[in-house]
Scaffold this active site. Structure first.
Site, PDB file in Angstrom:
ATOM      1  N   GLY A   1       0.852  -1.182   0.000  1.00  0.00           N
ATOM      2  CA  GLY A   1       0.000   0.000   0.000  1.00  0.00           C
ATOM      3  C   GLY A   1       0.890   1.234   0.000  1.00  0.00           C
TER       4      GLY A   1
ATOM      5  N   GLY B   1      -0.021  -4.750   0.992  1.00  0.00           N
ATOM      6  CA  GLY B   1      -1.288  -4.512   0.293  1.00  0.00           C
ATOM      7  C   GLY B   1      -1.495  -5.404  -0.925  1.00  0.00           C
TER       8      GLY B   1
ATOM      9  N   ASP C   1      -1.037  -6.305   8.201  1.00  0.00           N
ATOM     10  CA  ASP C   1      -2.492  -6.058   8.144  1.00  0.00           C
ATOM     11  C   ASP C   1      -3.125  -6.688   6.908  1.00  0.00           C
ATOM     12  OD1 ASP C   1      -1.294  -4.177   6.426  1.00  0.00           O
ATOM     13  OD2 ASP C   1      -2.774  -2.622   6.873  1.00  0.00           O
TER      14      ASP C   1
END
Length: 375
Positions: free
Chosen positions: A87, A135, A166
């Site tokens: 990301g 990401g 994440d």
């Protein structure tokens, strides 16, 4: 008048589609045969996801999911080097420093997209050729099929920038065999080529130069079911002999990984690494000592809790953690040291694991009330 209006609508529709397939666009969204194709198109930025790309991809997946003429979705990257390197964290830290709401917006939209991939009703095929990190893992790993190649490099390197693995890392990492997911999430270890398949991140392995042919065959499938797609991917996979003889690079260390990374706390993991004393353990210790102590503690708890949660529960938990990181010190310091100044010497606060209190960690996991992620 009505006819003129209709013609105008048709022209506008074409313009909209041509805008989407304009080669300078950051993401190309096209329909070929029964396939919806998403092409991440920022080769200079290694196809890193920014907020505008996420805003375009999400509604398109939702539209294709409802469209009876779309039978599968393919996602790939351009440039030959990367599928998607992550990301756009630099943009997030800049927004955070300026007190911009994008720090909430970016993570909220990104995790919604991860959930859309994980719940997609149409078969979803990610061609993870080249660098696939952060990401990029989030828009591939939750889908039905992930095709790796000899060029694939997988990693979740977030603990090095004061973040945590994440994009649903709390869901897929603890579900990998043994404790290998904990090891990957805490150390940011990179896996290459067939290793990405062996660890369970990829479902298939195909030679990089065969991908255009595979894509063509996928598009040519007549009203393909998940089974038909699986059969086609399997046939390519079976024919691929590249690196077939290569041993899984973590094979000889799996026993150590499983015993050391099953510890209940970061301090205990460190203690076990020191006690083990092997070259492998010492190397991991060196790596862990470079990571943000706060990130390490958040990550270990994230993975332990995520092991028994649904993807939606994990993404909700990770959204809370993302907001805690954006309000803290280490994320900005990590991005500065690794991505901006590139001096690779972040000054973490707190600087030692012992100084990161349980109370602080507990607070990062607390619900955000009305601000919680809604999926």
């Amino acid at each position: 008048r009505l006819r003129a209006l209709n013609r105008l609508q048709v022209i506008l529709q074409h313009l909209k589609m041509s805008k989407k397939t304009d080669s300078t666009a950051e993401v190309l969204l096209e329909k070929k045969g029964g396939a919806g194709i998403i092409t991440l198109n920022r080769p200079k930025a290694l196809n890193a996801l920014n907020i505008s790309m996420i805003q375009q991809i999400y509604p398109q997946i939702k539209t294709w999911e409802q469209d009876p003429e779309t039978f599968l979705i393919i996602i790939k990257g351009t440039g030959g080097k990367a599928f998607c390197a992550g990301g756009d964290v630099r943009a997030i830290t800049e927004a955070g420093k300026a007190g911009d709401k994008m720090t909430e917006d970016f993570f909220r939209r990104e995790y919604r997209l991860n959930n859309a991939v994980g719940t997609c009703k149409k078969p979803y095929v990610a061609l993870i050729d080249g660098i696939t990190m952060g990401g990029g893992v989030g828009v591939s790993v939750h889908g039905h099929f992930r095709v790796a190649t000899e060029k694939t490099v997988f990693a979740m390197p977030e603990t090095a920038i004061g973040l945590f693995p994440d994009v649903g890392g709390g869901y897929f990492l603890p579900r990998l065999s043994g404790k290998v997911g904990y090891y990957l999430g805490l150390t940011g270890c990179r896996l290459k080529g067939r290793d990405v398949l062996r660890v369970g991140i990829a479902t298939h392995f195909v030679e990089s130069e065969k991908l255009p042919a595979l894509e063509k065959d996928l598009i040519a499938l007549k009203s393909p079911s998940k089974e038909k797609i699986a059969d086609l991917l399997n046939s390519y996979h079976m024919k691929c002999t590249i690196d077939q003889e290569k041993e899984f690079s973590l094979d000889e260390h799996m026993e150590k990984i499983n015993s050391i990374f099953s510890a209940n706390s970061m301090e205990e993991i460190v203690k076990r690494l020191k006690q083990d004393g092997s070259p492998f353990a010492m190397k991991q210790l060196e790596t862990i000592n470079k990571m943000s102590p706060t990130s390490l503690k958040l990550t270990l708890r994230q993975l332990r809790e995520g092991a028994s949660m649904s993807l939606q529960e994990v993404l909700r938990m990770e959204y809370r953690l993302s907001q805690a990181c954006v309000k803290g010190h280490d994320f900005y310091e990590g991005v500065r040291a690794v991505l901006i100044d590139k001096d690779q010497s972040p000054k973490w606060k707190p600087a030692a694991l012992e100084e990161v209190s349980d109370e602080f960690v507990d607070n990062c996991f607390k619900p955000l009330g009305n601000d919680d992620l809604k999926l």
